[in-house]
Design a protein around this motif. Structure first.
Motif, PDB file in Angstrom:
ATOM      1  N   LEU A  69      52.825  74.061  50.843  1.00  0.00           N
ATOM      2  CA  LEU A  69      52.543  73.665  52.216  1.00  0.00           C
ATOM      3  C   LEU A  69      51.920  72.277  52.212  1.00  0.00           C
ATOM      4  CD1 LEU A  69      51.030  76.960  53.720  1.00  0.00           C
ATOM      5  CD2 LEU A  69      53.386  76.145  53.856  1.00  0.00           C
ATOM      6  N   VAL A  70      52.366  71.438  53.128  1.00  0.00           N
ATOM      7  CA  VAL A  70      51.819  70.085  53.245  1.00  0.00           C
ATOM      8  C   VAL A  70      51.560  69.811  54.722  1.00  0.00           C
ATOM      9  CG1 VAL A  70      52.982  69.227  51.187  1.00  0.00           C
ATOM     10  CG2 VAL A  70      54.104  69.052  53.385  1.00  0.00           C
ATOM     11  N   PRO A  71      50.593  68.983  55.039  1.00  0.00           N
ATOM     12  CA  PRO A  71      50.328  68.651  56.449  1.00  0.00           C
ATOM     13  C   PRO A  71      51.487  67.877  57.060  1.00  0.00           C
ATOM     14  CG  PRO A  71      48.450  68.088  55.037  1.00  0.00           C
ATOM     15  CD  PRO A  71      49.595  68.385  54.130  1.00  0.00           C
ATOM     16  N   GLU A  72      51.773  68.168  58.324  1.00  0.00           N
ATOM     17  CA  GLU A  72      52.788  67.396  59.040  1.00  0.00           C
ATOM     18  C   GLU A  72      52.311  65.972  59.302  1.00  0.00           C
ATOM     19  OE1 GLU A  72      54.140  69.230  62.584  1.00  0.00           O
ATOM     20  OE2 GLU A  72      55.295  70.761  61.547  1.00  0.00           O
ATOM     21  N   GLU A  73      51.019  65.824  59.533  1.00  0.00           N
ATOM     22  CA  GLU A  73      50.458  64.489  59.790  1.00  0.00           C
ATOM     23  C   GLU A  73      49.398  64.189  58.751  1.00  0.00           C
ATOM     24  OE1 GLU A  73      48.414  61.811  63.353  1.00  0.00           O
ATOM     25  OE2 GLU A  73      48.645  63.980  63.596  1.00  0.00           O
ATOM     26  N   ILE A  74      49.658  63.176  57.956  1.00  0.00           N
ATOM     27  CA  ILE A  74      48.710  62.703  56.946  1.00  0.00           C
ATOM     28  C   ILE A  74      48.377  61.257  57.269  1.00  0.00           C
ATOM     29  CG2 ILE A  74      48.325  62.223  54.511  1.00  0.00           C
ATOM     30  CD1 ILE A  74      50.235  64.466  53.839  1.00  0.00           C
ATOM     31  N   ARG A  75      47.135  60.955  57.385  1.00  0.00           N
ATOM     32  CA  ARG A  75      46.706  59.607  57.756  1.00  0.00           C
ATOM     33  C   ARG A  75      45.882  58.997  56.620  1.00  0.00           C
ATOM     34  NH1 ARG A  75      45.681  57.513  62.815  1.00  0.00           N
ATOM     35  NH2 ARG A  75      47.380  58.910  63.451  1.00  0.00           N
ATOM     36  N   TRP A  76      46.436  57.954  56.018  1.00  0.00           N
ATOM     37  CA  TRP A  76      45.663  57.164  55.054  1.00  0.00           C
ATOM     38  C   TRP A  76      44.913  56.085  55.828  1.00  0.00           C
ATOM     39  CZ3 TRP A  76      44.347  57.957  50.191  1.00  0.00           C
ATOM     40  CH2 TRP A  76      45.113  58.809  49.395  1.00  0.00           C
ATOM     41  N   ILE A  77      43.626  55.991  55.597  1.00  0.00           N
ATOM     42  CA  ILE A  77      42.812  54.982  56.276  1.00  0.00           C
ATOM     43  C   ILE A  77      42.606  53.821  55.308  1.00  0.00           C
ATOM     44  CG2 ILE A  77      40.591  54.453  57.317  1.00  0.00           C
ATOM     45  CD1 ILE A  77      41.606  58.008  57.285  1.00  0.00           C
ATOM     46  N   PRO A  78      43.242  52.665  55.592  1.00  0.00           N
ATOM     47  CA  PRO A  78      43.091  51.522  54.691  1.00  0.00           C
ATOM     48  C   PRO A  78      41.937  50.624  55.129  1.00  0.00           C
ATOM     49  CG  PRO A  78      44.793  51.056  56.282  1.00  0.00           C
ATOM     50  CD  PRO A  78      44.251  52.418  56.629  1.00  0.00           C
ATOM     51  N   VAL A  85      31.575  48.879  49.302  1.00  0.00           N
ATOM     52  CA  VAL A  85      31.196  50.209  49.772  1.00  0.00           C
ATOM     53  C   VAL A  85      29.675  50.346  49.695  1.00  0.00           C
ATOM     54  CG1 VAL A  85      31.450  52.688  49.434  1.00  0.00           C
ATOM     55  CG2 VAL A  85      33.393  51.167  49.014  1.00  0.00           C
ATOM     56  N   GLU A  86      29.043  50.414  50.875  1.00  0.00           N
ATOM     57  CA  GLU A  86      27.589  50.533  50.928  1.00  0.00           C
ATOM     58  C   GLU A  86      27.155  52.000  50.913  1.00  0.00           C
ATOM     59  OE1 GLU A  86      23.707  48.958  51.109  1.00  0.00           O
ATOM     60  OE2 GLU A  86      25.658  47.982  50.798  1.00  0.00           O
ATOM     61  N   ARG A  87      27.832  52.831  51.719  1.00  0.00           N
ATOM     62  CA  ARG A  87      27.485  54.259  51.778  1.00  0.00           C
ATOM     63  C   ARG A  87      28.728  55.095  52.023  1.00  0.00           C
ATOM     64  NH1 ARG A  87      23.010  55.997  55.803  1.00  0.00           N
ATOM     65  NH2 ARG A  87      24.243  54.722  57.258  1.00  0.00           N
ATOM     66  N   ILE A  88      28.748  56.288  51.440  1.00  0.00           N
ATOM     67  CA  ILE A  88      29.781  57.288  51.717  1.00  0.00           C
ATOM     68  C   ILE A  88      29.099  58.411  52.479  1.00  0.00           C
ATOM     69  CG2 ILE A  88      31.370  58.972  50.721  1.00  0.00           C
ATOM     70  CD1 ILE A  88      31.834  57.063  48.417  1.00  0.00           C
ATOM     71  N   LEU A  89      29.529  58.616  53.719  1.00  0.00           N
ATOM     72  CA  LEU A  89      28.813  59.524  54.608  1.00  0.00           C
ATOM     73  C   LEU A  89      29.408  60.930  54.649  1.00  0.00           C
ATOM     74  CD1 LEU A  89      28.340  57.019  57.563  1.00  0.00           C
ATOM     75  CD2 LEU A  89      26.779  57.495  55.677  1.00  0.00           C
ATOM     76  N   PRO A 247      39.215  58.043  47.455  1.00  0.00           N
ATOM     77  CA  PRO A 247      39.309  57.468  46.112  1.00  0.00           C
ATOM     78  C   PRO A 247      38.471  56.210  45.900  1.00  0.00           C
ATOM     79  CG  PRO A 247      41.224  56.861  47.380  1.00  0.00           C
ATOM     80  CD  PRO A 247      40.384  57.732  48.278  1.00  0.00           C
ATOM     81  N   VAL A 248      37.272  56.140  46.482  1.00  0.00           N
ATOM     82  CA  VAL A 248      36.387  54.988  46.283  1.00  0.00           C
ATOM     83  C   VAL A 248      34.984  55.498  45.969  1.00  0.00           C
ATOM     84  CG1 VAL A 248      37.699  53.387  47.723  1.00  0.00           C
ATOM     85  CG2 VAL A 248      35.950  54.840  48.765  1.00  0.00           C
ATOM     86  N   GLU A 249      34.170  54.614  45.415  1.00  0.00           N
ATOM     87  CA  GLU A 249      32.796  54.958  45.056  1.00  0.00           C
ATOM     88  C   GLU A 249      31.843  53.920  45.638  1.00  0.00           C
ATOM     89  OE1 GLU A 249      32.671  55.117  40.852  1.00  0.00           O
ATOM     90  OE2 GLU A 249      33.925  56.930  40.685  1.00  0.00           O
ATOM     91  N   VAL A 250      30.578  54.304  45.739  1.00  0.00           N
ATOM     92  CA  VAL A 250      29.560  53.393  46.238  1.00  0.00           C
ATOM     93  C   VAL A 250      29.454  52.194  45.301  1.00  0.00           C
ATOM     94  CG1 VAL A 250      27.100  53.125  46.726  1.00  0.00           C
ATOM     95  CG2 VAL A 250      28.291  55.243  47.377  1.00  0.00           C
ATOM     96  N   GLY A 251      29.398  51.003  45.898  1.00  0.00           N
ATOM     97  CA  GLY A 251      29.310  49.775  45.123  1.00  0.00           C
ATOM     98  C   GLY A 251      30.638  49.143  44.808  1.00  0.00           C
ATOM     99  N   GLY A 257      43.918  46.512  52.842  1.00  0.00           N
ATOM    100  CA  GLY A 257      45.049  47.324  52.413  1.00  0.00           C
ATOM    101  C   GLY A 257      44.693  48.419  51.432  1.00  0.00           C
ATOM    102  N   THR A 258      43.488  48.368  50.858  1.00  0.00           N
ATOM    103  CA  THR A 258      43.075  49.415  49.925  1.00  0.00           C
ATOM    104  C   THR A 258      42.884  50.735  50.666  1.00  0.00           C
ATOM    105  OG1 THR A 258      41.949  47.781  48.542  1.00  0.00           O
ATOM    106  CG2 THR A 258      41.342  50.092  48.221  1.00  0.00           C
TER     107      THR A 258
END
Length: 417
Positions: A69-78, A85-89, A247-251, A257-258
């Motif tokens: 099963l896969v989502p019909e709508e997948i949104r990558w936020i670039p 990256v200052e904070r991951i909330l 897929p990102v880390e603080v700092g 585009g990433t």
């Protein structure tokens, strides 16, 4: 004394030769006879093989494939601007709304550029206002001049008309009449020139204001862009759903585009199943599908067929038309069965091991009341998941062994216990 006879020894030698030849002939005959004997038919336990009966009637053709099963709508936020990256909330797995802030980025250069763009916009707006005032004053001066000339023209025209009447009555000389007409013509020309000058001045005012207005619009668009880049430093989900990946880390520094996060709607899922490329030729858009999630069956229809093959399989997208069972979530493994067509009044049997569409295969057919099975060649037709059409070689009611019989390739008959 006795003298041995030569004839007695010769007779014994001849007998030994005859006996030896007879033994050799007998051994040869036994060897030839044994070699011509057929091997004994192997004996097989009936419970260890799969036996099915040939039937006649309708057969539902199906193909099966594994998938998920896969989502019909997948949104990558670039990332729309460069930053760090200052904070991951929010962590993956959390439910989010469209305006939920996921990541906070920092970019001092972008913030400074936004401030400068705002200052340039204010300066351009002030210049526009100043230019408009100057041009309006200039236009009014030209308009006043044109009004004065028009008044003088009207007066000269009126004086010429009066003098013409007086000349007819002989009250003034012809010279005075000509002077008044020349004066009226001169003022008519000046009035025409001033009207054109006023019109040109009006168009000039509009053109200069349009140029300055365009510059203001450019500055406004630049300021909006700079401020939107600053606003985008707060990365939002953009849709309601579940945060799947980040897929990102603080700092970490990111460039435009990433991909920073992936969000999907878990309530709107579809199935992606993979069908063998040899069976996908009969699959079509709109065909009915049953999707087994191991926790419930979901109906669906084929919505897309991938044009390319990968690892000898073709991906088929299935739009789910039924309610999702509890526990259904993205990446859940499923088993999909596609209904191809319903065949009426055909001869069919359970699908043997290694059977292929429109091919031939050798099977063991039960004879002698089921005590033995003999090898027969069977011509096959269209196949389904568990059944296959019989074209030639078997009749309705006959029983055959469908199990793998490769271990008895050298035997034409087997005994069944």
């Amino acid at each position: 004394m006795d003298i041995p006879r030569k004839s007695a020894g010769r007779k014994r030698q001849v007998k030994r030769i005859i006996y030896s030849l007879a033994a050799i002939i007998a051994i040869g005959a036994i060897t030839v006879g044994v070699s011509r004997l057929k091997p004994a038919a192997p004996t097989v336990e009936r419970s260890t093989v799969w036996i099915d009966t040939v039937k006649r009637g309708p057969m539902l053709r199906q193909v099966r494939g594994l998938g998920s099963l896969v989502p019909e709508e997948i949104r990558w936020i670039p990332a729309t601007t460069q930053g760090r990256v200052e904070r991951i909330l929010v962590k993956p797995g959390a439910e989010v709304r469209a305006d939920t802030v996921l990541i906070e980025l920092t970019n001092p250069e972008a913030e400074q550029a936004a401030i400068e763009a705002t200052s340039q916009l204010k300066a351009a707006e002030a210049e526009y206002i100043s230019l408009r005032v100057q041009l309006e004053r200039r236009f009014l001066d030209q308009k006043a001049t044109a009004a004065t000339v028009q008044a003088d023209f009207s007066q000269a025209k009126l004086q010429a008309e009066v003098n013409e009447e007086l000349a007819k009555q002989g009250l003034i000389s012809q010279l005075n009449l000509k002077v008044s007409k020349v004066r009226a013509e001169e003022m008519a020309t000046r009035n025409s020139i001033e009207e054109k000058r006023l019109s040109i001045t009006s168009e000039e005012v509009k053109a200069q204001l349009a140029v300055q207005q365009e510059r203001v619009s450019q500055m406004r668009a630049l300021a909006q862009l700079r401020h939107s880049q600053v606003a985008d430093l707060l990365v939002r989900a953009s849709i309601d759903g579940v945060l799947q990946q980040m897929p990102v880390e603080v700092g970490q520094s990111v460039t435009p585009g990433t991909n920073l996060a992936r969000v999907s709607d878990p309530k709107r899922l579809k199935a992606e199943i993979r069908v063998a490329e040899t069976q996908v030729r009969d699959v079509g858009i709109g065909q009915r599908v049953t999707v087994d999630t191991r926790n419930g069956i979901i109906p669906g229809v084929v919505s897309r067929i991938d044009p390319a093959s990968e690892n000898a399989t073709v991906k088929v997208d299935v739009t789910l038309t039924g309610e999702l069972p509890r526990g259904a979530r993205p990446d859940l493994s499923v088993d999909g069965t596609i209904e191809l067509e319903r065949l009426d009044d055909i001869l069919y049997v359970g699908r043997p091991v290694h059977a292929q569409d429109h091919g031939s295969i050798t099977l063991f057919k039960l004879v002698d009341g089921g005590k033995q099975a003999v090898r027969v060649t069977v011509k096959l037709g269209r196949s389904s998941v568990n059944t296959i059409e019989l074209v030639d070689g078997l009749k309705e009611g006959e029983q055959v062994v469908l199990s793998d019989t490769s271990q008895w390739d050298n035997a034409n008959t087997i005994n069944l216990n």
